[in-house]
Enzyme design. Structure first.
Site, PDB file in Angstrom:
ATOM      1  N   LYS A 176       7.753   0.940  14.179  1.00  0.00           N
ATOM      2  CA  LYS A 176       6.968  -0.923  15.020  1.00  0.00           C
ATOM      3  C   LYS A 176       7.479  -0.871  16.386  1.00  0.00           C
ATOM      4  O   LYS A 176       6.822  -1.791  16.796  1.00  0.00           O
ATOM      5  CB  LYS A 176       7.727  -1.842  13.925  1.00  0.00           C
TER       6      LYS A 176
ATOM      7  N   ASP B 245      11.235   4.666  10.849  1.00  0.00           N
ATOM      8  CA  ASP B 245      10.082   3.925  10.821  1.00  0.00           C
ATOM      9  C   ASP B 245      10.606   2.524  11.894  1.00  0.00           C
ATOM     10  O   ASP B 245       9.321   1.733  12.154  1.00  0.00           O
ATOM     11  CB  ASP B 245      10.390   3.672   9.485  1.00  0.00           C
TER      12      ASP B 245
HETATM   13  N1  LIG Z   1       5.565  -1.450   1.049  1.00  0.00           N
HETATM   14  C1  LIG Z   1       5.738  -2.292   2.045  1.00  0.00           C
HETATM   15  O1  LIG Z   1       5.929  -3.352   1.952  1.00  0.00           O
HETATM   16  C2  LIG Z   1       4.852  -1.957   3.213  1.00  0.00           C
HETATM   17  C3  LIG Z   1       5.411  -2.956   4.433  1.00  0.00           C
HETATM   18  C4  LIG Z   1       4.270  -3.103   5.293  1.00  0.00           C
HETATM   19  C5  LIG Z   1       3.372  -2.066   5.594  1.00  0.00           C
HETATM   20  N2  LIG Z   1       3.716  -0.839   4.460  1.00  0.00           N
HETATM   21  C6  LIG Z   1       2.979   0.348   4.884  1.00  0.00           C
HETATM   22  O2  LIG Z   1       1.627   0.263   4.011  1.00  0.00           O
HETATM   23  C7  LIG Z   1       1.283   1.521   3.491  1.00  0.00           C
HETATM   24  C8  LIG Z   1       1.445   1.610   2.218  1.00  0.00           C
HETATM   25  O3  LIG Z   1       2.768   1.607   1.544  1.00  0.00           O
HETATM   26  P1  LIG Z   1       3.248   2.359   0.375  1.00  0.00           P
HETATM   27  O4  LIG Z   1       4.868   1.405  -0.582  1.00  0.00           O
HETATM   28  O5  LIG Z   1       1.834   1.648  -0.616  1.00  0.00           O
HETATM   29  O6  LIG Z   1       3.030   3.362   0.137  1.00  0.00           O
HETATM   30  P2  LIG Z   1       3.107   4.376  -1.454  1.00  0.00           P
HETATM   31  O7  LIG Z   1       3.145   3.552  -2.492  1.00  0.00           O
HETATM   32  O8  LIG Z   1       3.790   5.925  -1.239  1.00  0.00           O
HETATM   33  O9  LIG Z   1       1.578   4.641  -1.317  1.00  0.00           O
HETATM   34  C9  LIG Z   1       0.946   5.804  -0.465  1.00  0.00           C
HETATM   35  C10 LIG Z   1      -0.492   6.251  -1.481  1.00  0.00           C
HETATM   36  O10 LIG Z   1      -1.101   6.210  -0.222  1.00  0.00           O
HETATM   37  C11 LIG Z   1      -1.612   7.559   0.022  1.00  0.00           C
HETATM   38  N3  LIG Z   1      -2.168   8.356   0.612  1.00  0.00           N
HETATM   39  C12 LIG Z   1      -1.535   9.329   0.949  1.00  0.00           C
HETATM   40  N4  LIG Z   1      -1.405  10.383   2.231  1.00  0.00           N
HETATM   41  C13 LIG Z   1      -2.603   9.823   1.618  1.00  0.00           C
HETATM   42  C14 LIG Z   1      -4.043  10.595   2.625  1.00  0.00           C
HETATM   43  N5  LIG Z   1      -4.394  11.421   3.407  1.00  0.00           N
HETATM   44  N6  LIG Z   1      -5.368  10.000   1.982  1.00  0.00           N
HETATM   45  C15 LIG Z   1      -5.543   9.823   1.128  1.00  0.00           C
HETATM   46  N7  LIG Z   1      -4.359   8.855   0.706  1.00  0.00           N
HETATM   47  C16 LIG Z   1      -3.287   9.066   0.916  1.00  0.00           C
HETATM   48  C17 LIG Z   1      -1.023   8.241  -1.373  1.00  0.00           C
HETATM   49  O11 LIG Z   1      -1.846   8.670  -2.108  1.00  0.00           O
HETATM   50  P3  LIG Z   1      -0.677  10.004  -3.838  1.00  0.00           P
HETATM   51  O12 LIG Z   1      -0.072   8.955  -4.781  1.00  0.00           O
HETATM   52  O13 LIG Z   1      -2.217  10.535  -4.091  1.00  0.00           O
HETATM   53  O14 LIG Z   1       0.187  10.646  -3.226  1.00  0.00           O
HETATM   54  C18 LIG Z   1      -0.546   6.969  -2.270  1.00  0.00           C
HETATM   55  O15 LIG Z   1      -1.092   6.598  -2.890  1.00  0.00           O
HETATM   56  C19 LIG Z   1       2.676   2.673   4.561  1.00  0.00           C
HETATM   57  O16 LIG Z   1       1.897   3.147   5.745  1.00  0.00           O
HETATM   58  C20 LIG Z   1       3.620   1.924   4.740  1.00  0.00           C
HETATM   59  O17 LIG Z   1       4.371   2.237   5.636  1.00  0.00           O
HETATM   60  C21 LIG Z   1       3.943  -1.174   3.850  1.00  0.00           C
END
Ligand SMILES: NC(=O)c1ccc[n+]([C@@H]2O[C@H](COP(=O)([O-])OP(=O)(O)OC[C@H]3O[C@@H](n4cnc5c(N)ncnc54)[C@H](OP(=O)(O)O)[C@@H]3O)[C@@H](O)[C@H]2O)c1
Length: 347
Positions: free
Chosen positions: A212, A208
């Site tokens: 970045k 990860d």
């Molecule tokens: N959390 C943080 O602090 C943070 C900080 C910076 C960046 N990010 C980035 O932000 C993104 C989201 O993070 P998160 O923490 O919200 O992750 P998460 O809770 O795992 O949510 C990801 C969501 O994306 C959906 N998804 C996955 N593949 C998909 C596709 N092909 N088409 C449509 N929907 C899809 C999943 O759906 P299902 O539920 O159906 O599987 C899930 O609802 C990631 O890339 C992460 O690296 C996160």
């Protein structure tokens, strides 16, 4: 002005984003004459879509009352002007983002994967996106790292070195080890706090952080493929194929090694930090001992930091530091990108 939004991914970040937009919607309309209309929300195999805009009920009950809309078809029908938000953690969104950009829409990504894969995919996105592609939160979440870097570059500064800690999870783990906690307990505590991915190896591999670093390096004009980044994970390859439970049960055997590394570092006034550095010639992601009283050594817990040394900021580098993860700060960064994209599409 109305801006239509299609959002891929309604998980932690995506859900927080929807909440922030809904609660600010009236304010944005009265203060900036900007109305945000959600036309589509999508998770894997689930989607709600309407060119007229989803109802409050459809938004609030997503995904429970959603159907099986196809995101590619939805993007082809999005009313203009529109933004596609990628808050997934999937590489599969790349063609969707490309088609949104080709149709003249904007794309806002929290998801690193479409930007950190093959150089040719990155080039294609940048070409299609021009000034309509935003991804501030892919590095350092809500911290203004990418916008700062872009501003330095467009005003002619030369980036000499960027060094930083870009993983809140690994920051927490090495702060705990510094406080005397065994590696296995630090990893278990990070998992229990929800700081790690469900499989902690996704964090401990450093991949990860590598993504970045690739994004930062590419923004400086470097052309590189992921396999050219020097990457040191913090568990042995022999443990890569174990189940999560087996992995967690076997990590105490790594405690001695990390205790020795931490003690050696301490004896020399250093601490262990999981660092990433980008120079015009190299990209390195590794565990290293750094002076305790340095900017990076004094970083504590899950915070992120980047130290940017440039031609102008040579003797006294520019430093950005603060929370580098969290659904709310990340969603706020995505929200800000959506507003910037709307302003560009308005012109
Ligand atoms: N959390 C943080 O602090 C943070 C900080 C910076 C960046 N990010 C980035 O932000 C993104 C989201 O993070 P998160 O923490 O919200 O992750 P998460 O809770 O795992 O949510 C990801 C969501 O994306 C959906 N998804 C996955 N593949 C998909 C596709 N092909 N088409 C449509 N929907 C899809 C999943 O759906 P299902 O539920 O159906 O599987 C899930 O609802 C990631 O890339 C992460 O690296 C996160």
């Amino acid at each position: 002005m109305i801006i239509h939004v299609l959002q891929l991914g309604v998980g932690n970040v995506g859900r927080a984003l929807v909440g922030q937009i809904l609660s600010e919607r009236a304010e944005l309309k009265s203060r900036r004459n900007l109305e945000i209309v959600f036309c589509g929300l999508f998770n894997v195999n689930t989607g709600a879509f309407s060119t007229a805009g989803l109802t409050a009920d459809q938004i609030n009950s997503f995904p429970d009352s959603a159907g099986h809309e196809d995101p590619a078809t939805a993007i082809a029908q999005m009313p203009k002007p529109f933004v596609v938000v990628d808050a997934t953690s999937s590489a599969a969104t790349l063609p969707l983002l490309q088609s949104a950009l080709r149709r003249g829409g904007a794309a806002v990504l929290a998801n690193k994967k479409p930007l950190a894969g093959l150089q040719s995919d990155f080039d294609a996105l940048m070409r299609a996106g021009k000034n309509r592609l935003y991804f501030e939160t892919t590095v350092g979440a809500g911290l203004p790292i990418i916008s700062t870097l872009r501003d330095l570059i467009i005003t002619g500064d030369k980036i000499e070195r960027m060094t930083g800690c870009f993983s809140g999870t690994l920051g927490y783990i090495f702060s705990e080890i510094e406080a005397g906690r065994p590696y296995s307990q630090a990893v278990s505590a990070a998992k229990a706090h929800g700081y790690t991915e469900p499989d902690p190896r996704d964090d401990l591999s450093g991949i990860d952080v590598m993504r970045k670093v690739i994004i930062l390096a590419r923004l400086t004009g470097r052309r590189l493929e992921p396999d050219t980044v020097t990457l040191e994970g913090i568990f042995p390859d022999s443990m890569a194929k174990l189940s999560v439970d087996e992995f967690m049960s076997k990590i105490p055997k790594l405690d001695e090694e990390f205790e020795a590394r931490s003690c050696n570092a301490k004896a020399q006034g250093n601490v262990l930090r999981y660092t990433a550095s980008v120079t015009p010639k190299s990209c390195v992601v590794k565990l290293e001992a750094v002076p305790k009283n340095s900017d990076i050594g004094s970083l504590n817990g899950p915070d992120n930091i980047v130290v940017i040394q440039t031609e102008r900021y040579h003797d006294n580098p520019l430093i950005i530091k603060g929370p580098g993860a969290g659904a709310n700060v990340t969603a706020a960064g995505v929200f800000a990108d959506i507003i910037k994209a709307a302003e560009v599409l308005r012109d």
